[in-house]
Design a protein around this motif. Structure first.
Motif, PDB file in Angstrom:
ATOM      1  N   ALA A   1       0.834  -1.205   0.000  1.00 22.51           N
ATOM      2  CA  ALA A   1       0.000   0.000   0.000  1.00 22.51           C
ATOM      3  C   ALA A   1       0.869   1.256   0.000  1.00 22.51           C
ATOM      4  O   ALA A   1       0.554   2.249  -0.675  1.00 22.51           O
ATOM      5  CB  ALA A   1      -0.923  -0.008   1.218  1.00 22.51           C
ATOM      6  N   VAL A   2       1.970   1.210   0.748  1.00 24.47           N
ATOM      7  CA  VAL A   2       2.880   2.362   0.772  1.00 24.47           C
ATOM      8  C   VAL A   2       3.590   2.490  -0.575  1.00 24.47           C
ATOM      9  O   VAL A   2       3.730   3.596  -1.110  1.00 24.47           O
ATOM     10  CB  VAL A   2       3.902   2.228   1.929  1.00 24.47           C
ATOM     11  N   LEU A   3       3.977   1.355  -1.138  1.00 24.30           N
ATOM     12  CA  LEU A   3       4.622   1.381  -2.455  1.00 24.30           C
ATOM     13  C   LEU A   3       3.659   1.941  -3.513  1.00 24.30           C
ATOM     14  O   LEU A   3       4.050   2.777  -4.346  1.00 24.30           O
ATOM     15  CB  LEU A   3       5.065  -0.040  -2.845  1.00 24.30           C
ATOM     16  N   ALA A   4       2.404   1.517  -3.460  1.00 23.50           N
ATOM     17  CA  ALA A   4       1.408   2.022  -4.416  1.00 23.50           C
ATOM     18  C   ALA A   4       1.260   3.540  -4.282  1.00 23.50           C
ATOM     19  O   ALA A   4       1.065   4.254  -5.277  1.00 23.50           O
ATOM     20  CB  ALA A   4       0.067   1.329  -4.194  1.00 23.50           C
ATOM     21  N   THR A   5       1.357   4.020  -3.041  1.00 23.37           N
ATOM     22  CA  THR A   5       1.243   5.464  -2.810  1.00 23.37           C
ATOM     23  C   THR A   5       2.430   6.205  -3.414  1.00 23.37           C
ATOM     24  O   THR A   5       2.268   7.251  -4.059  1.00 23.37           O
ATOM     25  CB  THR A   5       1.160   5.752  -1.295  1.00 23.37           C
ATOM     26  N   LEU A   6       3.632   5.651  -3.222  1.00 23.39           N
ATOM     27  CA  LEU A   6       4.824   6.283  -3.810  1.00 23.39           C
ATOM     28  C   LEU A   6       4.716   6.302  -5.334  1.00 23.39           C
ATOM     29  O   LEU A   6       5.048   7.304  -5.981  1.00 23.39           O
ATOM     30  CB  LEU A   6       6.089   5.534  -3.377  1.00 23.39           C
ATOM     31  N   GLU A   7       4.221   5.206  -5.894  1.00 24.32           N
ATOM     32  CA  GLU A   7       4.069   5.141  -7.354  1.00 24.32           C
ATOM     33  C   GLU A   7       3.026   6.145  -7.832  1.00 24.32           C
ATOM     34  O   GLU A   7       3.188   6.794  -8.862  1.00 24.32           O
ATOM     35  CB  GLU A   7       3.686   3.716  -7.774  1.00 24.32           C
ATOM     36  N   ASP A   8       1.980   6.266  -7.057  1.00 18.37           N
ATOM     37  CA  ASP A   8       0.923   7.223  -7.387  1.00 18.37           C
ATOM     38  C   ASP A   8       1.479   8.653  -7.386  1.00 18.37           C
ATOM     39  O   ASP A   8       1.240   9.439  -8.305  1.00 18.37           O
ATOM     40  CB  ASP A   8      -0.205   7.093  -6.362  1.00 18.37           C
ATOM     41  N   LEU A   9       2.268   8.957  -6.350  1.00 16.51           N
ATOM     42  CA  LEU A   9       2.831  10.310  -6.241  1.00 16.51           C
ATOM     43  C   LEU A   9       3.826  10.583  -7.362  1.00 16.51           C
ATOM     44  O   LEU A   9       4.001  11.718  -7.792  1.00 16.51           O
ATOM     45  CB  LEU A   9       3.520  10.484  -4.878  1.00 16.51           C
ATOM     46  N   GLN A  10       4.473   9.528  -7.820  1.00 15.67           N
ATOM     47  CA  GLN A  10       5.436   9.697  -8.910  1.00 15.67           C
ATOM     48  C   GLN A  10       4.772   9.517 -10.273  1.00 15.67           C
ATOM     49  O   GLN A  10       5.444   9.477 -11.296  1.00 15.67           O
ATOM     50  CB  GLN A  10       6.591   8.694  -8.733  1.00 15.67           C
ATOM     51  N   ARG A  11       3.449   9.345 -10.205  1.00 17.26           N
ATOM     52  CA  ARG A  11       2.627   9.268 -11.417  1.00 17.26           C
ATOM     53  C   ARG A  11       2.959   8.060 -12.297  1.00 17.26           C
ATOM     54  O   ARG A  11       2.685   8.064 -13.490  1.00 17.26           O
ATOM     55  CB  ARG A  11       2.775  10.535 -12.278  1.00 17.26           C
ATOM     56  N   SER A  12       3.568   7.037 -11.717  1.00 19.58           N
ATOM     57  CA  SER A  12       3.872   5.887 -12.566  1.00 19.58           C
ATOM     58  C   SER A  12       2.662   4.953 -12.689  1.00 19.58           C
ATOM     59  O   SER A  12       2.443   4.356 -13.728  1.00 19.58           O
ATOM     60  CB  SER A  12       5.103   5.132 -12.079  1.00 19.58           C
ATOM     61  N   THR A  13       1.903   4.815 -11.605  1.00 17.90           N
ATOM     62  CA  THR A  13       0.639   4.063 -11.722  1.00 17.90           C
ATOM     63  C   THR A  13      -0.408   4.780 -10.891  1.00 17.90           C
ATOM     64  O   THR A  13      -0.089   5.483  -9.935  1.00 17.90           O
ATOM     65  CB  THR A  13       0.743   2.624 -11.170  1.00 17.90           C
TER      66      THR A  13
ATOM     67  N   ALA B   1       9.435   5.535   3.946  1.00 20.12           N
ATOM     68  CA  ALA B   1       8.011   5.833   3.771  1.00 20.12           C
ATOM     69  C   ALA B   1       7.153   4.957   4.688  1.00 20.12           C
ATOM     70  O   ALA B   1       6.167   5.436   5.268  1.00 20.12           O
ATOM     71  CB  ALA B   1       7.613   5.632   2.307  1.00 20.12           C
ATOM     72  N   VAL B   2       7.520   3.686   4.834  1.00 24.10           N
ATOM     73  CA  VAL B   2       6.779   2.793   5.733  1.00 24.10           C
ATOM     74  C   VAL B   2       6.785   3.366   7.146  1.00 24.10           C
ATOM     75  O   VAL B   2       5.754   3.438   7.824  1.00 24.10           O
ATOM     76  CB  VAL B   2       7.395   1.374   5.717  1.00 24.10           C
ATOM     77  N   ARG B   3       7.965   3.818   7.584  1.00 21.55           N
ATOM     78  CA  ARG B   3       8.078   4.322   8.958  1.00 21.55           C
ATOM     79  C   ARG B   3       7.349   5.653   9.111  1.00 21.55           C
ATOM     80  O   ARG B   3       6.705   5.919  10.138  1.00 21.55           O
ATOM     81  CB  ARG B   3       9.544   4.396   9.374  1.00 21.55           C
ATOM     82  N   ALA B   4       7.423   6.509   8.085  1.00 20.28           N
ATOM     83  CA  ALA B   4       6.711   7.793   8.139  1.00 20.28           C
ATOM     84  C   ALA B   4       5.204   7.558   8.215  1.00 20.28           C
ATOM     85  O   ALA B   4       4.474   8.255   8.931  1.00 20.28           O
ATOM     86  CB  ALA B   4       7.060   8.636   6.916  1.00 20.28           C
ATOM     87  N   ASN B   5       4.735   6.553   7.494  1.00 23.34           N
ATOM     88  CA  ASN B   5       3.299   6.237   7.497  1.00 23.34           C
ATOM     89  C   ASN B   5       2.857   5.716   8.864  1.00 23.34           C
ATOM     90  O   ASN B   5       1.774   6.072   9.352  1.00 23.34           O
ATOM     91  CB  ASN B   5       3.000   5.220   6.390  1.00 23.34           C
ATOM     92  N   VAL B   6       3.685   4.903   9.500  1.00 19.61           N
ATOM     93  CA  VAL B   6       3.356   4.425  10.853  1.00 19.61           C
ATOM     94  C   VAL B   6       3.277   5.605  11.811  1.00 19.61           C
ATOM     95  O   VAL B   6       2.328   5.736  12.596  1.00 19.61           O
ATOM     96  CB  VAL B   6       4.412   3.408  11.352  1.00 19.61           C
ATOM     97  N   ARG B   7       4.279   6.506  11.729  1.00 16.88           N
ATOM     98  CA  ARG B   7       4.288   7.652  12.644  1.00 16.88           C
ATOM     99  C   ARG B   7       3.051   8.524  12.438  1.00 16.88           C
ATOM    100  O   ARG B   7       2.478   9.055  13.385  1.00 16.88           O
ATOM    101  CB  ARG B   7       5.561   8.477  12.445  1.00 16.88           C
TER     102      ARG B   7
END
Ligand SMILES: [Zn+2]
Length: 209
Positions: free
Chosen positions: A108-120, A157-163
């Protein structure tokens, strides 16, 4: 009622047992506990974890029926229903420890990073509601040098999301704020490693002796 620190030490100790290959869970013992639990439950911790099939909460903490009040949602995000679930456990069962449990390589975090980078980008409004809750806490990482290192980027990003989820639970509910202030409720973050089976509790929480 199990005090928060005692609950935390129990989780730390038993997650180390799991990581080192020792397991206590026993289906027959669980079956025998059914009768004890029919009348009620007193879970000693609330865990908000990810739905990922590789992070089954009771197994990685080696706990039995009735021990943990578990909320699982992709990306261990905090939406009103998650806050409501934590409030419910804290009020009804006097549970005093809440752990937000992220994990390495979270999809889910990876999908978010991809979304922000507009790749998917998902066209599903429902899936986007998850990504949009993760985005604010990880977007600023893309402004740093981490953007050139996908592995390190995902790790941070995983750790930032937990925080971020921990903060939302600490400050997103008057009921939880009051319990934190006057009843010893503790909300902590942690990350489970898919690679080692070890749970890393954040913020220098005390290790069990
Ligand atoms: Zn995940």
């Amino acid at each position: 009622m199990t005090p928060a620190r005692e609950a935390l030490e129990r989780l730390q100790a038993w997650s180390r047992r799991f990581a080192s290959g020792v397991r206590n869970r026993d289906t027959l013992k669980s079956r025998a506990r059914l009768d004890d639990l029919v009348g009620g439950q007193t879970p000693f911790a609330v865990i908000l974890g990810c739905s990922d099939s590789r992070v089954p909460v009771e197994i990685i903490f080696d706990q039995d029926l009735g021990d943990l009040f578990v909320i699982r949602v992709a990306g261990n995000i905090v939406a009103p229903s998650q806050i409501g679930s934590v409030e419910f456990a804290a009020e009804r069962f006097d549970t005093r420890l809440v752990v937000v449990l992220g994990h390495s390589r979270c999809g889910a975090v990876l999908a978010t990073l991809e979304d922000l980078q507009r790749s998917t980008r998902s066209d599903s409004r429902n899936q986007r509601s998850i990504v949009e809750r993760i985005s604010p806490s990880v977007a600023e990482l893309l402004e740093t040098e981490l953007k050139h290192d996908p592995g390190a980027l995902l790790h941070h990003a995983v750790r930032a999301n937990v925080r971020a989820s921990v903060n939302q639970l600490r400050h997103g509910s008057e009921i939880l704020e009051q319990l934190i202030e006057s009843q010893g409720l503790l909300v902590v973050g942690a990350e489970y490693s898919l690679e080692t089976g070890v749970v890393d509790f954040f913020d220098g929480m005390p290790e069990a002796g």
